[in-house]
Scaffold this active site. Structure first.
Site, PDB file in Angstrom:
ATOM      1  N   HIS A 198       0.798  -1.216   0.000  1.00  0.00           N
ATOM      2  CA  HIS A 198       0.000   0.000   0.000  1.00  0.00           C
ATOM      3  C   HIS A 198       0.834   1.271   0.000  1.00  0.00           C
ATOM      4  CE1 HIS A 198      -3.541  -2.554   1.574  1.00  0.00           C
ATOM      5  NE2 HIS A 198      -3.639  -2.365   0.277  1.00  0.00           N
ATOM      6  N   HIS A 230      -8.197  -7.350  -7.817  1.00  0.00           N
ATOM      7  CA  HIS A 230      -8.614  -8.157  -6.671  1.00  0.00           C
ATOM      8  C   HIS A 230      -8.873  -7.203  -5.512  1.00  0.00           C
ATOM      9  CE1 HIS A 230      -6.459 -10.961  -9.295  1.00  0.00           C
ATOM     10  NE2 HIS A 230      -7.155 -11.920  -8.738  1.00  0.00           N
ATOM     11  N   GLU A 265     -13.856  -7.872  -8.110  1.00  0.00           N
ATOM     12  CA  GLU A 265     -13.818  -8.766  -6.959  1.00  0.00           C
ATOM     13  C   GLU A 265     -14.736  -9.952  -7.233  1.00  0.00           C
ATOM     14  OE1 GLU A 265     -13.032 -10.949  -4.159  1.00  0.00           O
ATOM     15  OE2 GLU A 265     -11.884  -9.081  -4.234  1.00  0.00           O
ATOM     16  N   ASP A 295     -13.913 -12.135 -12.294  1.00  0.00           N
ATOM     17  CA  ASP A 295     -12.503 -12.466 -12.204  1.00  0.00           C
ATOM     18  C   ASP A 295     -11.677 -11.326 -12.791  1.00  0.00           C
ATOM     19  OD1 ASP A 295      -9.987 -13.593 -12.320  1.00  0.00           O
ATOM     20  OD2 ASP A 295     -10.475 -15.003 -13.920  1.00  0.00           O
ATOM     21  N   GLY A 296     -10.850 -10.714 -11.973  1.00  0.00           N
ATOM     22  CA  GLY A 296     -10.066  -9.577 -12.442  1.00  0.00           C
ATOM     23  C   GLY A 296      -9.030  -9.941 -13.476  1.00  0.00           C
ATOM     24  N   ASP A 299      -3.096  -8.052  -7.242  1.00  0.00           N
ATOM     25  CA  ASP A 299      -2.629  -8.680  -5.995  1.00  0.00           C
ATOM     26  C   ASP A 299      -3.547  -9.836  -5.593  1.00  0.00           C
ATOM     27  OD1 ASP A 299      -4.709  -6.926  -5.407  1.00  0.00           O
ATOM     28  OD2 ASP A 299      -4.018  -6.588  -3.363  1.00  0.00           O
TER      29      ASP A 299
END
Length: 290
Positions: free
Chosen positions: A19, A42, A118, A148-149, A169
Protein backbone atom coordinates in the site's frame (compact mmCIF):
# COMPACT_ATOMS: atom_id res chain seq x y z
CA UNK A 1 -11.61 -21.43 -4.38
CA UNK A 2 -13.18 -18.86 -2.06
CA UNK A 3 -11.49 -19.80 1.23
CA UNK A 4 -9.18 -16.79 1.24
CA UNK A 5 -10.31 -13.76 3.23
CA UNK A 6 -7.95 -10.80 3.30
CA UNK A 7 -9.34 -9.64 6.65
CA UNK A 8 -7.14 -12.27 8.31
CA UNK A 9 -4.06 -10.43 7.01
CA UNK A 10 -5.23 -6.80 6.90
CA UNK A 11 -2.52 -4.31 7.81
CA UNK A 12 0.30 -6.85 8.05
CA UNK A 13 3.85 -6.27 6.78
CA UNK A 14 2.84 -7.31 3.25
CA UNK A 15 0.03 -4.75 3.22
CA UNK A 16 2.44 -2.05 4.37
CA UNK A 17 4.77 -2.72 1.44
CA UNK A 18 1.97 -3.03 -1.09
CA UNK A 19 0.00 0.00 0.00
CA UNK A 20 2.76 2.51 0.61
CA UNK A 21 4.10 1.76 -2.89
CA UNK A 22 0.61 1.96 -4.39
CA UNK A 23 0.14 5.34 -2.70
CA UNK A 24 3.40 6.57 -4.23
CA UNK A 25 2.31 5.40 -7.68
CA UNK A 26 -1.15 6.94 -7.45
CA UNK A 27 0.29 10.20 -6.12
CA UNK A 28 2.62 10.30 -9.13
CA UNK A 29 -0.29 9.72 -11.51
CA UNK A 30 -2.30 12.59 -10.09
CA UNK A 31 0.52 15.11 -10.50
CA UNK A 32 -0.48 15.59 -14.13
CA UNK A 33 -3.54 17.70 -14.82
CA UNK A 34 -5.22 14.93 -16.80
CA UNK A 35 -7.62 12.24 -15.64
CA UNK A 36 -6.65 8.61 -15.09
CA UNK A 37 -8.19 5.32 -14.02
CA UNK A 38 -7.29 3.31 -10.94
CA UNK A 39 -7.89 -0.39 -11.67
CA UNK A 40 -7.84 -3.10 -9.00
CA UNK A 41 -8.10 -6.72 -10.17
CA UNK A 42 -8.61 -8.16 -6.67
CA UNK A 43 -10.24 -5.35 -4.72
CA UNK A 44 -11.39 -7.21 -1.61
CA UNK A 45 -13.92 -5.65 0.74
CA UNK A 46 -12.42 -2.16 0.64
CA UNK A 47 -11.83 -1.84 4.37
CA UNK A 48 -11.35 -4.04 7.44
CA UNK A 49 -12.08 -3.86 11.18
CA UNK A 50 -8.91 -4.80 13.02
CA UNK A 51 -10.90 -5.83 16.08
CA UNK A 52 -13.25 -7.95 13.96
CA UNK A 53 -13.45 -11.72 14.19
CA UNK A 54 -11.03 -12.31 11.28
CA UNK A 55 -8.31 -9.71 11.84
CA UNK A 56 -8.43 -10.04 15.62
CA UNK A 57 -8.01 -13.80 15.34
CA UNK A 58 -4.52 -13.49 13.87
CA UNK A 59 -3.44 -10.00 14.95
CA UNK A 60 -1.21 -9.76 11.89
CA UNK A 61 -1.61 -5.98 11.74
CA UNK A 62 0.62 -5.82 14.80
CA UNK A 63 3.52 -6.95 12.60
CA UNK A 64 2.80 -4.20 10.07
CA UNK A 65 0.84 -0.98 10.47
CA UNK A 66 0.84 -1.50 14.24
CA UNK A 67 4.62 -1.03 14.31
CA UNK A 68 4.41 2.25 12.38
CA UNK A 69 1.32 3.76 13.96
CA UNK A 70 2.99 5.59 16.86
CA UNK A 71 6.34 6.34 15.21
CA UNK A 72 7.36 9.97 14.83
CA UNK A 73 10.42 9.34 12.65
CA UNK A 74 8.75 7.97 9.52
CA UNK A 75 10.36 8.69 6.13
CA UNK A 76 8.13 10.93 3.96
CA UNK A 77 6.69 8.09 1.83
CA UNK A 78 5.69 6.10 4.91
CA UNK A 79 4.39 9.20 6.65
CA UNK A 80 2.05 9.86 3.71
CA UNK A 81 0.81 6.27 3.80
CA UNK A 82 0.23 6.26 7.57
CA UNK A 83 -1.58 9.61 7.30
CA UNK A 84 -4.11 7.97 4.98
CA UNK A 85 -4.63 5.15 7.46
CA UNK A 86 -5.20 7.80 10.15
CA UNK A 87 -7.97 9.33 8.02
CA UNK A 88 -9.65 5.95 8.26
CA UNK A 89 -9.36 6.19 12.08
CA UNK A 90 -10.45 9.75 12.98
CA UNK A 91 -10.56 9.01 16.72
CA UNK A 92 -6.80 8.33 16.71
CA UNK A 93 -7.15 4.66 17.67
CA UNK A 94 -5.99 2.03 15.19
CA UNK A 95 -9.25 0.14 14.73
CA UNK A 96 -9.72 0.00 10.95
CA UNK A 97 -7.47 -0.61 8.00
CA UNK A 98 -8.30 0.58 4.45
CA UNK A 99 -7.96 -1.79 1.55
CA UNK A 100 -6.42 -0.77 -1.75
CA UNK A 101 -9.66 0.76 -3.14
CA UNK A 102 -9.97 3.11 -0.18
CA UNK A 103 -6.38 4.29 -0.44
CA UNK A 104 -7.11 5.10 -4.08
CA UNK A 105 -10.41 6.80 -3.27
CA UNK A 106 -8.69 9.11 -0.81
CA UNK A 107 -6.17 10.21 -3.45
CA UNK A 108 -8.12 10.40 -6.70
CA UNK A 109 -9.49 13.67 -8.08
CA UNK A 110 -13.02 14.34 -9.28
CA UNK A 111 -12.19 13.47 -12.88
CA UNK A 112 -10.41 10.22 -12.06
CA UNK A 113 -12.22 6.89 -12.05
CA UNK A 114 -12.08 3.62 -10.09
CA UNK A 115 -12.61 0.25 -11.76
CA UNK A 116 -12.74 -2.54 -9.17
CA UNK A 117 -12.93 -6.30 -9.71
CA UNK A 118 -13.82 -8.77 -6.96
CA UNK A 119 -14.91 -12.36 -7.59
CA UNK A 120 -15.53 -13.44 -3.98
CA UNK A 121 -19.33 -13.11 -3.44
CA UNK A 122 -19.12 -11.98 0.19
CA UNK A 123 -16.23 -9.58 -0.35
CA UNK A 124 -17.97 -8.17 -3.40
CA UNK A 125 -21.16 -7.51 -1.45
CA UNK A 126 -19.29 -5.71 1.34
CA UNK A 127 -17.27 -3.71 -1.21
CA UNK A 128 -20.48 -2.50 -2.87
CA UNK A 129 -22.00 -1.56 0.47
CA UNK A 130 -18.87 0.32 1.52
CA UNK A 131 -18.76 2.36 -1.68
CA UNK A 132 -22.50 3.01 -1.77
CA UNK A 133 -22.11 4.55 1.68
CA UNK A 134 -19.74 7.14 0.19
CA UNK A 135 -22.57 8.84 -1.68
CA UNK A 136 -23.55 9.51 -5.27
CA UNK A 137 -20.44 11.48 -6.22
CA UNK A 138 -18.24 8.46 -5.50
CA UNK A 139 -20.75 6.07 -7.07
CA UNK A 140 -20.63 8.00 -10.35
CA UNK A 141 -16.85 7.60 -10.52
CA UNK A 142 -16.74 3.93 -9.55
CA UNK A 143 -17.58 0.70 -11.32
CA UNK A 144 -17.49 -2.56 -9.37
CA UNK A 145 -17.37 -5.78 -11.34
CA UNK A 146 -18.36 -9.06 -9.71
CA UNK A 147 -15.94 -10.92 -11.92
CA UNK A 148 -12.50 -12.47 -12.20
CA UNK A 149 -10.07 -9.58 -12.44
CA UNK A 150 -7.56 -11.59 -14.44
CA UNK A 151 -10.04 -12.05 -17.26
CA UNK A 152 -11.79 -8.74 -16.75
CA UNK A 153 -8.80 -6.43 -17.02
CA UNK A 154 -8.36 -6.84 -20.76
CA UNK A 155 -12.02 -5.98 -21.34
CA UNK A 156 -11.59 -2.42 -20.03
CA UNK A 157 -8.19 -1.55 -21.50
CA UNK A 158 -7.14 0.88 -22.73
CA UNK A 159 -8.88 3.32 -20.37
CA UNK A 160 -10.74 6.21 -21.96
CA UNK A 161 -8.28 8.90 -20.76
CA UNK A 162 -5.29 6.79 -21.91
CA UNK A 163 -3.78 7.02 -18.43
CA UNK A 164 -4.08 4.30 -15.82
CA UNK A 165 -2.59 2.50 -12.83
CA UNK A 166 -3.45 -1.18 -12.34
CA UNK A 167 -2.86 -3.08 -9.10
CA UNK A 168 -2.78 -6.88 -9.34
CA UNK A 169 -2.63 -8.68 -5.99
CA UNK A 170 -4.31 -12.10 -5.98
CA UNK A 171 -4.10 -14.39 -2.98
CA UNK A 172 -1.93 -16.93 -4.84
CA UNK A 173 -3.70 -19.72 -2.94
CA UNK A 174 -4.06 -21.34 -6.34
CA UNK A 175 -0.58 -21.75 -7.81
CA UNK A 176 -2.04 -20.99 -11.24
CA UNK A 177 -2.34 -17.37 -10.07
CA UNK A 178 1.39 -16.92 -10.70
CA UNK A 179 1.03 -17.80 -14.37
CA UNK A 180 -2.21 -15.88 -14.72
CA UNK A 181 -0.58 -12.80 -13.24
CA UNK A 182 2.19 -12.62 -15.83
CA UNK A 183 -0.26 -13.43 -18.62
CA UNK A 184 -2.62 -10.70 -17.45
CA UNK A 185 0.12 -8.05 -17.36
CA UNK A 186 1.30 -9.10 -20.82
CA UNK A 187 -2.24 -8.85 -22.18
CA UNK A 188 -2.52 -5.45 -20.52
CA UNK A 189 0.70 -4.23 -22.13
CA UNK A 190 -0.49 -5.48 -25.52
CA UNK A 191 -3.60 -3.33 -25.20
CA UNK A 192 -2.23 -0.45 -23.16
CA UNK A 193 1.59 -0.31 -23.31
CA UNK A 194 1.92 3.06 -21.54
CA UNK A 195 -0.06 1.98 -18.49
CA UNK A 196 1.51 1.48 -15.07
CA UNK A 197 1.10 -2.03 -13.65
CA UNK A 198 1.99 -3.02 -10.08
CA UNK A 199 2.07 -6.69 -9.11
CA UNK A 200 2.23 -7.82 -5.49
CA UNK A 201 3.42 -11.33 -4.68
CA UNK A 202 4.20 -13.29 -1.50
CA UNK A 203 7.61 -14.50 -0.39
CA UNK A 204 6.91 -18.12 0.37
CA UNK A 205 8.90 -21.29 -0.14
CA UNK A 206 7.31 -22.08 -3.45
CA UNK A 207 9.03 -22.35 -6.79
CA UNK A 208 6.38 -20.27 -8.55
CA UNK A 209 6.90 -17.35 -6.16
CA UNK A 210 10.65 -17.32 -6.76
CA UNK A 211 10.16 -17.44 -10.52
CA UNK A 212 7.56 -14.66 -10.77
CA UNK A 213 9.94 -11.64 -10.82
CA UNK A 214 12.11 -13.26 -13.50
CA UNK A 215 9.06 -13.98 -15.63
CA UNK A 216 7.93 -10.38 -15.21
CA UNK A 217 11.30 -9.16 -16.49
CA UNK A 218 10.66 -11.07 -19.72
CA UNK A 219 7.42 -9.24 -20.51
CA UNK A 220 7.37 -7.40 -23.82
CA UNK A 221 6.01 -4.26 -25.45
CA UNK A 222 5.74 -4.45 -29.22
CA UNK A 223 7.65 -7.75 -29.03
CA UNK A 224 10.62 -6.05 -27.35
CA UNK A 225 11.61 -6.57 -23.67
CA UNK A 226 10.13 -4.03 -21.30
CA UNK A 227 12.52 -1.12 -20.72
CA UNK A 228 11.12 0.34 -17.53
CA UNK A 229 10.54 -1.82 -14.47
CA UNK A 230 11.22 -1.87 -10.76
CA UNK A 231 11.34 -4.83 -8.39
CA UNK A 232 11.40 -4.52 -4.61
CA UNK A 233 11.06 -7.25 -1.99
CA UNK A 234 10.94 -7.08 1.81
CA UNK A 235 11.91 -10.11 3.88
CA UNK A 236 10.88 -9.76 7.52
CA UNK A 237 12.16 -13.07 8.86
CA UNK A 238 13.89 -16.29 7.98
CA UNK A 239 11.64 -18.96 6.48
CA UNK A 240 10.30 -21.32 9.12
CA UNK A 241 11.29 -25.00 9.09
CA UNK A 242 8.88 -27.00 7.00
CA UNK A 243 8.35 -24.31 4.41
CA UNK A 244 5.04 -22.91 5.65
CA UNK A 245 4.18 -19.27 6.22
CA UNK A 246 4.82 -15.86 4.71
CA UNK A 247 8.30 -14.48 5.38
CA UNK A 248 7.94 -11.36 3.23
CA UNK A 249 6.51 -10.01 -0.01
CA UNK A 250 7.48 -8.18 -3.16
CA UNK A 251 6.23 -5.68 -5.70
CA UNK A 252 7.07 -5.60 -9.40
CA UNK A 253 6.11 -2.38 -11.19
CA UNK A 254 6.09 -1.93 -14.96
CA UNK A 255 6.45 1.70 -16.13
CA UNK A 256 7.09 2.92 -12.57
CA UNK A 257 7.34 6.55 -11.43
CA UNK A 258 10.82 7.75 -12.30
CA UNK A 259 11.61 8.80 -8.72
CA UNK A 260 10.23 5.68 -7.03
CA UNK A 261 13.54 3.83 -6.99
CA UNK A 262 15.24 6.70 -5.14
CA UNK A 263 12.34 6.78 -2.67
CA UNK A 264 12.70 3.07 -2.02
CA UNK A 265 16.46 3.37 -1.48
CA UNK A 266 15.80 5.56 1.55
CA UNK A 267 12.58 3.91 2.75
CA UNK A 268 13.34 0.19 2.59
CA UNK A 269 16.21 0.21 5.14
CA UNK A 270 13.79 1.84 7.58
CA UNK A 271 11.16 -0.83 6.94
CA UNK A 272 13.70 -3.59 7.50
CA UNK A 273 14.44 -2.19 10.96
CA UNK A 274 10.82 -1.37 11.80
CA UNK A 275 9.17 -4.55 10.54
CA UNK A 276 12.03 -7.06 10.77
CA UNK A 277 11.34 -9.99 13.08
CA UNK A 278 14.74 -11.67 13.17
CA UNK A 279 18.23 -11.54 11.64
CA UNK A 280 16.83 -12.67 8.30
CA UNK A 281 15.19 -9.28 7.70
CA UNK A 282 16.46 -7.62 4.52
CA UNK A 283 15.34 -6.01 1.27
CA UNK A 284 16.03 -6.37 -2.43
CA UNK A 285 15.79 -3.49 -4.89
CA UNK A 286 16.53 -3.67 -8.59
CA UNK A 287 15.27 -1.97 -11.70
CA UNK A 288 15.76 -0.90 -15.29
CA UNK A 289 14.98 2.47 -16.82
CA UNK A 290 15.43 3.59 -20.39
Amino acid sequence: MFSYRHAFHAGNHADVLKHFIAVECIDYMRQKDTAFWYIDTHAGAGGYALDGKWADKTGEYETGIGRLWARNDLPPALADYVALVREFNPDGKLSYYPGSPYFALQLLGDRDRLRLFEAHPTEQEVLRENFEAQGRAVARRTMIFGADGFAGLKTILPPAPRRGFTLIDPSYEDKRDYTRTTQTVQEGLDRFPTGMYAVWYPLVQRREAAQLPERMKRLTIDEKPIKNWLHVALTVCNPVPGGMGLHGSGMFIVNPPYMLQDTLKTTMPYLVKALGQDKGAQFLLEGKQS
